[in-house]
Design a protein around this motif. Sequence first.
Motif, PDB file in Angstrom:
ATOM      1  N   SER A 142       0.826  -1.210   0.000  1.00 11.35           N
ATOM      2  CA  SER A 142       0.000   0.000   0.000  1.00 11.35           C
ATOM      3  C   SER A 142       0.855   1.253   0.000  1.00 11.35           C
ATOM      4  CB  SER A 142      -0.927   0.017   1.223  1.00 11.35           C
ATOM      5  OG  SER A 142      -1.912  -0.970   1.096  1.00 11.35           O
ATOM      6  N   VAL A 143       1.925   1.239   0.779  1.00 10.16           N
ATOM      7  CA  VAL A 143       2.813   2.403   0.847  1.00 10.16           C
ATOM      8  C   VAL A 143       3.440   2.658  -0.520  1.00 10.16           C
ATOM      9  CG1 VAL A 143       4.929   3.315   1.883  1.00 10.16           C
ATOM     10  CG2 VAL A 143       3.286   2.081   3.305  1.00 10.16           C
TER      11      VAL A 143
ATOM     12  N   THR B 222       2.316   1.696  -3.459  1.00 11.21           N
ATOM     13  CA  THR B 222       1.281   2.114  -4.401  1.00 11.21           C
ATOM     14  C   THR B 222       0.976   3.597  -4.266  1.00 11.21           C
ATOM     15  OG1 THR B 222       0.278  -0.092  -4.376  1.00 11.21           O
ATOM     16  CG2 THR B 222      -1.114   1.732  -5.103  1.00 11.21           C
ATOM     17  N   VAL B 223       0.803   4.069  -3.044  1.00  9.52           N
ATOM     18  CA  VAL B 223       0.476   5.477  -2.814  1.00  9.52           C
ATOM     19  C   VAL B 223       1.651   6.377  -3.201  1.00  9.52           C
ATOM     20  CG1 VAL B 223      -0.058   7.182  -1.030  1.00  9.52           C
ATOM     21  CG2 VAL B 223      -1.272   5.000  -1.075  1.00  9.52           C
TER      22      VAL B 223
ATOM     23  N   ALA C 226       1.834   6.561  -7.036  1.00 13.03           N
ATOM     24  CA  ALA C 226       0.784   7.436  -7.568  1.00 13.03           C
ATOM     25  C   ALA C 226       1.084   8.896  -7.253  1.00 13.03           C
ATOM     26  CB  ALA C 226      -0.570   7.035  -6.991  1.00 13.03           C
ATOM     27  N   ALA C 227       1.623   9.165  -6.071  1.00 10.83           N
ATOM     28  CA  ALA C 227       1.953  10.542  -5.686  1.00 10.83           C
ATOM     29  C   ALA C 227       3.057  11.105  -6.582  1.00 10.83           C
ATOM     30  CB  ALA C 227       2.371  10.599  -4.227  1.00 10.83           C
TER      31      ALA C 227
ATOM     32  N   ILE D 288      -2.573  12.513  -0.712  1.00 13.27           N
ATOM     33  CA  ILE D 288      -1.936  11.500   0.143  1.00 13.27           C
ATOM     34  C   ILE D 288      -2.876  11.094   1.269  1.00 13.27           C
ATOM     35  CG2 ILE D 288      -0.028  11.056   1.750  1.00 13.27           C
ATOM     36  CD1 ILE D 288       0.919  11.028  -1.086  1.00 13.27           C
ATOM     37  N   ARG D 289      -3.547  12.055   1.884  1.00 10.55           N
ATOM     38  CA  ARG D 289      -4.476  11.734   2.970  1.00 10.55           C
ATOM     39  C   ARG D 289      -5.646  10.892   2.479  1.00 10.55           C
ATOM     40  NH1 ARG D 289      -4.812  17.136   6.769  1.00 10.55           N
ATOM     41  NH2 ARG D 289      -2.674  16.970   7.526  1.00 10.55           N
TER      42      ARG D 289
ATOM     43  N   ALA E 262      -5.672   8.978  -0.217  1.00 14.60           N
ATOM     44  CA  ALA E 262      -5.147   7.681  -0.637  1.00 14.60           C
ATOM     45  C   ALA E 262      -4.858   6.793   0.571  1.00 14.60           C
ATOM     46  CB  ALA E 262      -3.887   7.870  -1.468  1.00 14.60           C
ATOM     47  N   GLN E 263      -4.427   7.396   1.660  1.00 13.49           N
ATOM     48  CA  GLN E 263      -4.141   6.608   2.860  1.00 13.49           C
ATOM     49  C   GLN E 263      -5.415   6.030   3.464  1.00 13.49           C
ATOM     50  OE1 GLN E 263      -2.003   8.746   5.870  1.00 13.49           O
ATOM     51  NE2 GLN E 263      -1.380   6.888   6.914  1.00 13.49           N
TER      52      GLN E 263
ATOM     53  N   GLU F 150      -6.033   3.077   0.931  1.00 12.91           N
ATOM     54  CA  GLU F 150      -4.949   2.097   1.054  1.00 12.91           C
ATOM     55  C   GLU F 150      -4.211   2.343   2.368  1.00 12.91           C
ATOM     56  OE1 GLU F 150      -3.798  -0.324  -1.035  1.00 12.91           O
ATOM     57  OE2 GLU F 150      -5.316  -0.015  -2.571  1.00 12.91           O
TER      58      GLU F 150
ATOM     59  N   PHE G 107      -1.710   2.399   5.397  1.00  7.11           N
ATOM     60  CA  PHE G 107      -0.282   2.100   5.437  1.00  7.11           C
ATOM     61  C   PHE G 107       0.067   1.037   6.472  1.00  7.11           C
ATOM     62  CE2 PHE G 107       1.073   6.568   3.797  1.00  7.11           C
ATOM     63  CZ  PHE G 107       0.582   6.234   2.557  1.00  7.11           C
TER      64      PHE G 107
END
Length: 86
Positions: A17-18, A20-21, A24-25, A73-74, A76-77, A80, A82
Motif C-alpha cells: 500500500s505504501v 502504491t500510494v 501514484a503521488a 496522500i491523505r 489515498a491513505q 490504502e 499504510f
Amino acid sequence: MNAQSSPAASRQIYWPSVITVISAAILIGAEVFGAAFAGGWALAILFGLDDFGAHILQAILFGLGVVIMVAFIRAAQRVEPFTRRA
C-alpha cells in the motif's frame, strides 16, 4: 501493559500500500507541479508580467500544488491504509 492490549504494538507497515500510494503521488505530483510551472509562466505572459511576476505566480500555484498533494496522500491513505494488524 502487555502487547495485546496496546493497539499500536500490533500494527505493521503494509509495504504494498505504501509503495502504491508513493508511486501514484510521484506520477500525480509531476503533473501537478508541471502544470503549476507552466500555468504560472502562461498566466504571466497573458497578463504581461515580468519575470518576477511569473515567479510569484509560479510560487502561488506551486503552493496550491502542495495543498493538492497533501489532500491526495491523505485520501489515498484512507483507501490504502499504510498499516495492518499483525
